[in-house]
Motif scaffolding. Sequence first.
Motif, PDB file in Angstrom:
ATOM      1  N   PRO A   1      -2.218  11.662 -17.043  1.00  0.00           N
ATOM      2  CA  PRO A   1      -2.077  12.562 -15.675  1.00  0.00           C
ATOM      3  C   PRO A   1      -0.513  12.810 -15.721  1.00  0.00           C
ATOM      4  N   CYS A   2      -0.108  13.964 -15.677  1.00  0.00           N
ATOM      5  CA  CYS A   2       1.037  14.698 -15.614  1.00  0.00           C
ATOM      6  C   CYS A   2       1.234  15.795 -14.321  1.00  0.00           C
ATOM      7  N   VAL A   3       2.381  16.130 -13.952  1.00  0.00           N
ATOM      8  CA  VAL A   3       2.647  16.952 -12.951  1.00  0.00           C
ATOM      9  C   VAL A   3       1.826  18.472 -13.477  1.00  0.00           C
ATOM     10  N   GLY A   4       1.155  18.938 -12.324  1.00  0.00           N
ATOM     11  CA  GLY A   4       0.411  20.225 -12.730  1.00  0.00           C
ATOM     12  C   GLY A   4      -0.750  20.280 -13.460  1.00  0.00           C
ATOM     13  N   SER A   5      -1.311  18.963 -13.886  1.00  0.00           N
ATOM     14  CA  SER A   5      -2.585  19.082 -14.774  1.00  0.00           C
ATOM     15  C   SER A   5      -3.711  19.129 -13.999  1.00  0.00           C
TER      16      SER A   5
ATOM     17  N   PRO B   1       0.655  -1.320   0.175  1.00  0.00           N
ATOM     18  CA  PRO B   1      -0.079  -0.076   0.064  1.00  0.00           C
ATOM     19  C   PRO B   1       0.626   1.337   0.012  1.00  0.00           C
ATOM     20  N   ASP B   2       2.037   1.220   0.705  1.00  0.00           N
ATOM     21  CA  ASP B   2       2.784   2.397   0.718  1.00  0.00           C
ATOM     22  C   ASP B   2       3.883   2.771  -0.613  1.00  0.00           C
ATOM     23  N   SER B   3       3.811   1.881  -1.631  1.00  0.00           N
ATOM     24  CA  SER B   3       4.265   2.128  -2.668  1.00  0.00           C
ATOM     25  C   SER B   3       3.890   2.752  -3.783  1.00  0.00           C
ATOM     26  N   GLY B   4       4.059   2.587  -4.755  1.00  0.00           N
ATOM     27  CA  GLY B   4       3.664   3.552  -6.109  1.00  0.00           C
ATOM     28  C   GLY B   4       3.679   2.664  -7.346  1.00  0.00           C
ATOM     29  N   ALA B   5       3.983   3.331  -8.445  1.00  0.00           N
ATOM     30  CA  ALA B   5       3.589   2.854  -9.768  1.00  0.00           C
ATOM     31  C   ALA B   5       4.653   3.543 -10.880  1.00  0.00           C
ATOM     32  N   TYR B   6       4.830   2.698 -11.801  1.00  0.00           N
ATOM     33  CA  TYR B   6       5.906   3.460 -12.806  1.00  0.00           C
ATOM     34  C   TYR B   6       5.134   4.295 -13.913  1.00  0.00           C
ATOM     35  N   ILE B   7       5.415   5.335 -13.932  1.00  0.00           N
ATOM     36  CA  ILE B   7       4.618   6.374 -14.612  1.00  0.00           C
ATOM     37  C   ILE B   7       4.666   5.868 -16.363  1.00  0.00           C
ATOM     38  N   ASN B   8       5.635   5.402 -16.647  1.00  0.00           N
ATOM     39  CA  ASN B   8       5.507   4.973 -18.033  1.00  0.00           C
ATOM     40  C   ASN B   8       4.964   3.956 -18.535  1.00  0.00           C
TER      41      ASN B   8
ATOM     42  N   ALA C   1       1.719   2.430 -16.748  1.00  0.00           N
ATOM     43  CA  ALA C   1       0.421   2.375 -15.544  1.00  0.00           C
ATOM     44  C   ALA C   1      -0.905   2.887 -16.143  1.00  0.00           C
ATOM     45  N   ASP C   2      -1.641   2.787 -15.208  1.00  0.00           N
ATOM     46  CA  ASP C   2      -3.249   3.019 -15.449  1.00  0.00           C
ATOM     47  C   ASP C   2      -3.420   4.565 -15.205  1.00  0.00           C
ATOM     48  N   PRO C   3      -3.699   5.331 -16.468  1.00  0.00           N
ATOM     49  CA  PRO C   3      -4.226   6.773 -16.190  1.00  0.00           C
ATOM     50  C   PRO C   3      -4.965   6.919 -15.503  1.00  0.00           C
ATOM     51  N   TYR C   4      -5.879   5.825 -15.129  1.00  0.00           N
ATOM     52  CA  TYR C   4      -7.184   6.253 -14.344  1.00  0.00           C
ATOM     53  C   TYR C   4      -6.838   6.215 -12.895  1.00  0.00           C
ATOM     54  N   GLU C   5      -5.620   5.800 -12.453  1.00  0.00           N
ATOM     55  CA  GLU C   5      -5.192   5.383 -11.235  1.00  0.00           C
ATOM     56  C   GLU C   5      -5.577   6.536 -10.106  1.00  0.00           C
ATOM     57  N   PRO C   6      -6.118   6.245  -9.059  1.00  0.00           N
ATOM     58  CA  PRO C   6      -6.587   7.105  -8.080  1.00  0.00           C
ATOM     59  C   PRO C   6      -5.385   7.642  -7.576  1.00  0.00           C
ATOM     60  N   ASN C   7      -5.437   8.762  -6.969  1.00  0.00           N
ATOM     61  CA  ASN C   7      -4.165   9.689  -6.076  1.00  0.00           C
ATOM     62  C   ASN C   7      -3.053   9.196  -6.796  1.00  0.00           C
ATOM     63  N   TRP C   8      -3.232   9.622  -8.419  1.00  0.00           N
ATOM     64  CA  TRP C   8      -2.047   9.473  -9.095  1.00  0.00           C
ATOM     65  C   TRP C   8      -0.679  10.343  -8.676  1.00  0.00           C
ATOM     66  N   GLN C   9      -0.798  11.507  -8.148  1.00  0.00           N
ATOM     67  CA  GLN C   9       0.258  12.074  -7.700  1.00  0.00           C
ATOM     68  C   GLN C   9       0.998  11.557  -7.185  1.00  0.00           C
ATOM     69  N   GLN C  10       0.515  10.792  -5.626  1.00  0.00           N
ATOM     70  CA  GLN C  10       1.377   9.748  -4.720  1.00  0.00           C
ATOM     71  C   GLN C  10       1.989   8.589  -5.542  1.00  0.00           C
ATOM     72  N   THR C  11       0.847   8.098  -6.308  1.00  0.00           N
ATOM     73  CA  THR C  11       1.270   6.724  -6.839  1.00  0.00           C
ATOM     74  C   THR C  11       2.503   7.073  -7.827  1.00  0.00           C
ATOM     75  N   PHE C  12       2.533   8.035  -8.712  1.00  0.00           N
ATOM     76  CA  PHE C  12       3.619   8.032  -9.797  1.00  0.00           C
ATOM     77  C   PHE C  12       4.787   8.987  -9.067  1.00  0.00           C
ATOM     78  N   TRP C  13       4.678   9.737  -8.181  1.00  0.00           N
ATOM     79  CA  TRP C  13       5.744  10.551  -7.754  1.00  0.00           C
ATOM     80  C   TRP C  13       5.983  10.596  -6.204  1.00  0.00           C
ATOM     81  N   GLY C  14       5.155  10.075  -5.505  1.00  0.00           N
ATOM     82  CA  GLY C  14       5.620  10.159  -4.070  1.00  0.00           C
ATOM     83  C   GLY C  14       5.829  11.389  -3.575  1.00  0.00           C
TER      84      GLY C  14
END
Length: 585
Positions: free
Chosen positions: A568-572, A523-530, A532-545
């Motif tokens: 989902p990109c930074v600042g979107s 649960p405390d991990s994340g995902a590799y942005i390249n 991944a699922d673009p519909y990922e909830p809480n994507w900011q934390q999931t992709f960049w922590g």
Amino acid sequence: MFRSKMVIIFPLILQLPQLISAAQSKPPICRASLGSSGWPSLSEWAALNVSVSGRLLQPAPPGAVCHPGQPTYNAIECPVVLNAWYGIDFHAGNPISSVWDNWNNDSCLPTLPSPCSGEGYPVYVINATCKEDVKAGIDFATKHNVRLNVKSTGHDLLGRSTSPNSLSIWTHHLKEISISKSFKPKGCDFTIDVPAITAGSGSQMGDLNLAASKENLYVISGGAESVSYGGYLTGGGHAALASTFGMAADSVLEFEIVSPTGEFLTLNECQNQDLFWATRGGGGSTFGVITSATTRAWPAFNFLIATGSVGTLPGNPSFYPAMSYFLSQFPLLSSLGITSYNSFTGNTSNFGGFEGNFMLPVTSPQNTSASLTAAVEAIFTNISSTYPGQFEFSLSNVTTYQTFYDWWLPNNGPENAGVELLLGSRLIGADALHNTDAVETFLKGVLPSDVDGLSVELYLLGGKGIADAVPRGGSDAVNPAWRKAIVHAVTSTSWTPLDNAAKSKAIPYLTDVTLQYFRNLDPDSGAYINEADPYEPNWQQTFWGSNYERLLQIKRRVDPEDVFWCYPCVGSEGWEVVGDRVCRT
């Protein structure tokens, strides 16, 4: 011949972000769209074409050659396109085409019957051959409030490299490559005494690996020759040998970019340090357009590989605990320098089990064929003694390749295209893998015994090289979850083209059901942005922590007008998709 890469049309299909609330009191401020009063005039587009020496394109949808009602219909060309559609090269070599059909919303498939229009594609494309072409596109989009798109090969699983009602900058032909024995970053008073490769951002893994191999060198490499360098690095860039040498972004020495304000900037540890940090892992199409990148290289080495498999009969209840034990040993394999690309198949009507390639670079005297075989066979022996007679094992003789490239060239890929595809992923650490009860619950959830045809990819790619990496400048924006990861777990879903009912079920099932098992495992991990699922909830934390807050601050400073926008990109967060346009929230 058709050459290709992956383009992805994001706004039409991704209506997942937030829809504009009907309660808003004033209309949204949107980017100009084709046919609107704010869209540039033909004379303004003509002037842009002159400024880029005639390299402004207005491409027809590539599938239109098969539609009799379209201007580009060609009965002779259509079979050629149909034949090429399911390979990446065709799409990569087309200025607007998507490798996966869903990212242009199936707006013009070559198969009949199907609709065909250009509504899912960029309207204009600059075929950029130099940094001045890139600047011209950025400046024009800024001046005229036109949505800006960036595509190299289009090998993007989140749909960030294509968009409707946009001007696209196609960097595919920025391919110059040079290699040096050492590298002096611009503006620095020192030289980095390592081999270095400088490549245009449109260079592909096939180009880079070939060039490096000719100099008896190795570079951190993506798994498919179609992947382009720029987008690969901005996402972090995992690789078969990342557990030895770190992520691809960790090896970057310098970038040349065109900024959101149209400036030519050099990014390294001596100048523009914040952008240097952010561009290494902060995501593509966000902080500017990379025109070239310089990364370190390593002397070539022998590469060992053995193919292994485990199989059992359908209905065997021992499948899940046995495979859970197998996965619990991945941290040990990683500590020995072993990586592996693996597929686990559910215990269904055919069989259940595992198959994968175990890989070991000969970077120390301890890395031998015997050490690779012994490590894997010890795991197989334990499963065999615990569950006697229930599993069949196979481990091929270890093959020695003189270089990594010798193995990679015939085995890279896959290079399939022309389908509906959505991926999801999770980075899994050692603690989670050691919890065999949790791993067993995970496997039962993603590979239920009553459903045929399911598989999950659990790539053993993390480990010491990533955890201990020290990028130039001390750090980079690679997801911190990578530093603790042992496994990059990947799954996917697909559906029949134009079957909206199937699509409406497949996407939420992936996001909300299958991937929840992934999240629960670590649960405390994340995902590799390249990947991944673009519909990922809480994507900011999931992709960049923990990196996200700093990334957002840099984005706001260097691109306050959001000239570059993708999801989902930074600042979107300040924009949303409304139909086929993007509008401020």
